[in-house]
Design an enzyme around this catalytic site. Structure first.
Site, mmCIF file in Angstrom:
data_model
loop_
_atom_site.group_PDB
_atom_site.id
_atom_site.type_symbol
_atom_site.label_atom_id
_atom_site.label_comp_id
_atom_site.label_asym_id
_atom_site.label_seq_id
_atom_site.Cartn_x
_atom_site.Cartn_y
_atom_site.Cartn_z
ATOM 1 N N LEU A 24 29.013 -7.538 -40.416
ATOM 2 C CA LEU A 24 28.352 -6.449 -41.132
ATOM 3 C C LEU A 24 27.417 -5.656 -40.230
ATOM 4 O O LEU A 24 27.325 -4.432 -40.344
ATOM 5 C CB LEU A 24 27.560 -6.998 -42.322
ATOM 6 C CG LEU A 24 28.364 -7.607 -43.476
ATOM 7 C CD1 LEU A 24 27.421 -8.211 -44.502
ATOM 8 C CD2 LEU A 24 29.247 -6.548 -44.124
ATOM 9 N N GLY A 27 22.573 -6.876 -33.688
ATOM 10 C CA GLY A 27 21.425 -6.403 -32.936
ATOM 11 C C GLY A 27 21.285 -7.223 -31.674
ATOM 12 O O GLY A 27 22.138 -8.060 -31.342
ATOM 13 N N GLY A 28 20.183 -7.007 -30.982
ATOM 14 C CA GLY A 28 19.998 -7.703 -29.722
ATOM 15 C C GLY A 28 19.792 -9.194 -29.877
ATOM 16 O O GLY A 28 20.132 -9.977 -28.978
ATOM 17 N N MET A 29 19.227 -9.643 -31.013
ATOM 18 C CA MET A 29 18.904 -11.061 -31.193
ATOM 19 C C MET A 29 19.872 -11.791 -32.111
ATOM 20 O O MET A 29 19.982 -13.017 -32.044
ATOM 21 C CB MET A 29 17.482 -11.196 -31.750
ATOM 22 C CG MET A 29 16.397 -10.766 -30.797
ATOM 23 S SD MET A 29 14.770 -10.903 -31.568
ATOM 24 C CE MET A 29 14.769 -12.619 -32.070
ATOM 25 N N GLY A 30 20.547 -11.072 -33.004
ATOM 26 C CA GLY A 30 21.389 -11.771 -33.960
ATOM 27 C C GLY A 30 22.436 -10.875 -34.571
ATOM 28 O O GLY A 30 22.550 -9.689 -34.233
ATOM 29 N N VAL A 32 24.800 -10.254 -38.464
ATOM 30 C CA VAL A 32 24.938 -10.518 -39.892
ATOM 31 C C VAL A 32 26.416 -10.412 -40.236
ATOM 32 O O VAL A 32 27.088 -9.437 -39.868
ATOM 33 C CB VAL A 32 24.127 -9.514 -40.736
ATOM 34 C CG1 VAL A 32 24.283 -9.825 -42.229
ATOM 35 C CG2 VAL A 32 22.654 -9.562 -40.342
ATOM 36 N N LYS A 46 23.208 -14.515 -41.838
ATOM 37 C CA LYS A 46 22.499 -14.021 -40.657
ATOM 38 C C LYS A 46 22.374 -15.160 -39.660
ATOM 39 O O LYS A 46 22.024 -16.282 -40.019
ATOM 40 C CB LYS A 46 21.110 -13.511 -41.055
ATOM 41 C CG LYS A 46 20.279 -12.992 -39.889
ATOM 42 C CD LYS A 46 18.940 -12.447 -40.397
ATOM 43 C CE LYS A 46 18.100 -11.878 -39.269
ATOM 44 N NZ LYS A 46 16.815 -11.315 -39.772
ATOM 45 N N ASP A 143 7.077 -4.503 -43.965
ATOM 46 C CA ASP A 143 8.086 -3.549 -43.473
ATOM 47 C C ASP A 143 8.825 -2.896 -44.643
ATOM 48 O O ASP A 143 10.043 -2.756 -44.623
ATOM 49 C CB ASP A 143 9.075 -4.254 -42.548
ATOM 50 C CG ASP A 143 9.835 -3.268 -41.643
ATOM 51 O OD1 ASP A 143 9.346 -2.128 -41.478
ATOM 52 O OD2 ASP A 143 10.900 -3.633 -41.127
#
Length: 518
Positions: A24, A27-30, A32, A46, A143
């Site tokens: 889906l 990103g740089g760290m993980g 989904v 995730k 956020d």
């Protein structure tokens, strides 16, 4: 398996007990993933990514992820995405949450434009109830912003607890969150409180009402300049309708102590909603274009999930989300790849015909025609609107919404929201795909249903032709997609719209069906 070693999974592999269907987001760290539970439920999973070298997840990332899981599990409420399962101690930590096939508020404002007062109150009620749940659990979200609020038919869902914190923890070293929607004290790096979330709620509602952040010139200048404007509370509330002042302005008070609590806000919006006791979901509160976009998004995502499931295991059971089965969906086939280098699509002046560029370049349209739809009925929300601005590249906050990106043209278009500059088309008298001998290609011809639509179309093309480039373009929108934005050289009369591009016969027939051809 690769998923258990690195966090990067392929369809058919498992993360914990969940079978991966498709990716889906990343990103740089993980990443989904869309996944299926052993019982057939569709979930979002995730996971963190392991380091390329030693294949391990950095301990700092693992601790941060474990904290996110712990905090998210503490929240219980109708208007948040619930955590179903998690394992923060696994070789590659993961968390499974409810899958919500719905667009974000940012996507909806970008594609459909701002909202009127009643709709704002309905969305505010759900978001406020989510904040009550979060704050009752002893958390501050930190956020709250349009892209972190999904909007299914039954009300908003506040997601992403990635930078949430327990209310008794303070952090002053870093200003987290998105600057455009962060409270001034958060931008200054001061301790954040539940009142900070209330400010971000007000900023999000301001965006829904106006299409922009409440901070002055947000999106312009360097990141440092924008941070300073937020830290100083430099607001620009021009253009905010007076009938939502009482809802939004108290939330944007620069003094955190003067902002209302979510509990007080919930009473106020509840009183407003009680005036329409029969109104329930999106179709009752939102403009038709918004509710149509929400339903279209749900159908597409559900169809994509089913298709992914069938690719992974054609015989497996599934439980759709939401559980009710949507109408049948047809997907327009992609054009065959061309060996030649990509070139700009042919574009015709509207005096000859309307050129469609996006679909010819490999874009995908989804027809969402339920069984029994009357011939001539457009199966998605179709709108024509004058173009206000355009710029090369993907859409950014520098263009006023609603905006639409045309991948083949690598251009973003901002369209007018004025009633005189737009028209909706729900039915055509006749739609057909025909082979045009002059161009040697397939086109779609659509004849307007009545004289009123014909006159409106003629007037729109006349207005467009009198403007300077690029404001002499007419955007043709189908659902949440822009299928064309051609230049107009003169008014079109006769009640017929011709859509032409380098179509195959199948592609022209599919577009014709979406516009109501039997």
């Amino acid at each position: 398996m690769q998923a258990e070693r690195t966090g990067a999974a392929r369809p058919g592999e498992r993360i914990g007990p969940y079978t991966i269907l498709t990716e889906l987001a990343s990103g740089g760290m993980g990443r989904v993933y869309l996944a299926r539970s052993p019982g057939g439920r569709t979930l979002a999973v995730k996971t963190l990514l392991a380091q390329p070298g030693d294949g391990a997840v950095p301990e700092a990332d693992r601790r941060r992820f474990a904290r996110e899981v712990s905090l998210a599990r503490r929240v219980r409420g109708l208007y948040t995405a619930s955590v179903v399962d998690a394992d923060a101690e696994a070789r590659v930590p993961w968390m499974a949450t409810e899958y919500i096939p719905a667009p974000s508020l940012r996507e909806l404002v970008t594609s459909q434009g701002p909202l009127p007062s009643p709709a704002l109150h309905w969305i505010a009620a759900g978001m406020t109830e989510a904040l009550v749940s979060i704050h009752t659990a002893g958390l501050v979200h930190r956020d709250v912003k349009p892209s972190n609020v999904l909007l299914p038919e039954d009300g908003p869902r506040l997601i992403d607890f990635g930078i949430s914190q327990a209310a008794d923890i303070t952090r002053t070293a870093t200003a987290l969150g998105t600057i455009a929607f962060a409270a001034p004290e958060q931008a200054r790096g001061e301790p954040t409180t539940p009142a900070s979330d209330v400010f971000s709620l007000g900023a999000t509602l301001h965006y829904l009402a106006t299409g922009r952040s409440p901070y002055r010139d947000m999106g312009e200048g360097s990141a440092l300049e924008q941070l300073v404007r937020a830290a100083e509370g430099d607001l620009d509330l021009t253009g905010l309708a007076t009938d939502v002042h009482d809802l939004i302005l108290p939330c944007l008070a620069l003094d955190a102590a003067r902002r209302p609590s979510p509990q007080v806000l919930l009473i106020e919006v509840g009183t407003f909603l009680a005036k329409r006791p029969q109104a329930r979901g999106a179709a009752d509160w939102l403009p038709r274009a918004w509710s149509t976009a929400i339903e279209g998004h749900r159908r597409r995502r559900t169809d994509e999930a089913d298709a992914a499931r069938r690719r992974v295991d054609p015989d497996a059971a599934t439980r759709r989300t939401p559980p009710t089965a949507p109408p049948r969906t047809r997907r327009m086939p992609r054009p065959a790849p061309r060996p030649a280098p990509r070139r700009a699509p042919r574009r015709r002046a509207l005096g000859i015909g309307i050129a469609v560029a996006v679909l010819a370049g490999g874009g995908v349209l989804y027809a969402m025609q339920g069984d029994g739809a009357a011939p001539g009925t457009v199966v998605q929300d179709m709108r024509l609107a004058l173009v206000e601005q355009s710029q090369t590249g993907e859409c950014a906050d520098t263009l006023p919404p609603p905006t639409f990106y045309a991948p083949e043209l690598e251009t973003c278009f901002s369209v007018s929201t004025r009633a005189a500059d737009r028209m909706s088309v729900t039915r055509f008298q006749e739609v057909r795909a025909v082979f045009e001998t002059n161009s040697g290609g397939w086109v779609v011809q659509a004849t307007f249903q009545d004289g009123e639509d014909t006159e409106r179309f003629t007037e729109l093309t006349r207005r467009a032709s009198q403007r300077e480039n690029p404001r002499n373009q007419l955007a043709i929108l189908l659902g949440d997609r822009l299928i064309s934005a051609p230049a107009v050289t003169g008014p079109l009369t006769g009640g017929e719209m011709q859509i032409s591009a380098e179509y195959t016969q199948d592609e022209a027939n599919e577009l014709a069906r979406q516009l109501g051809a039997p």
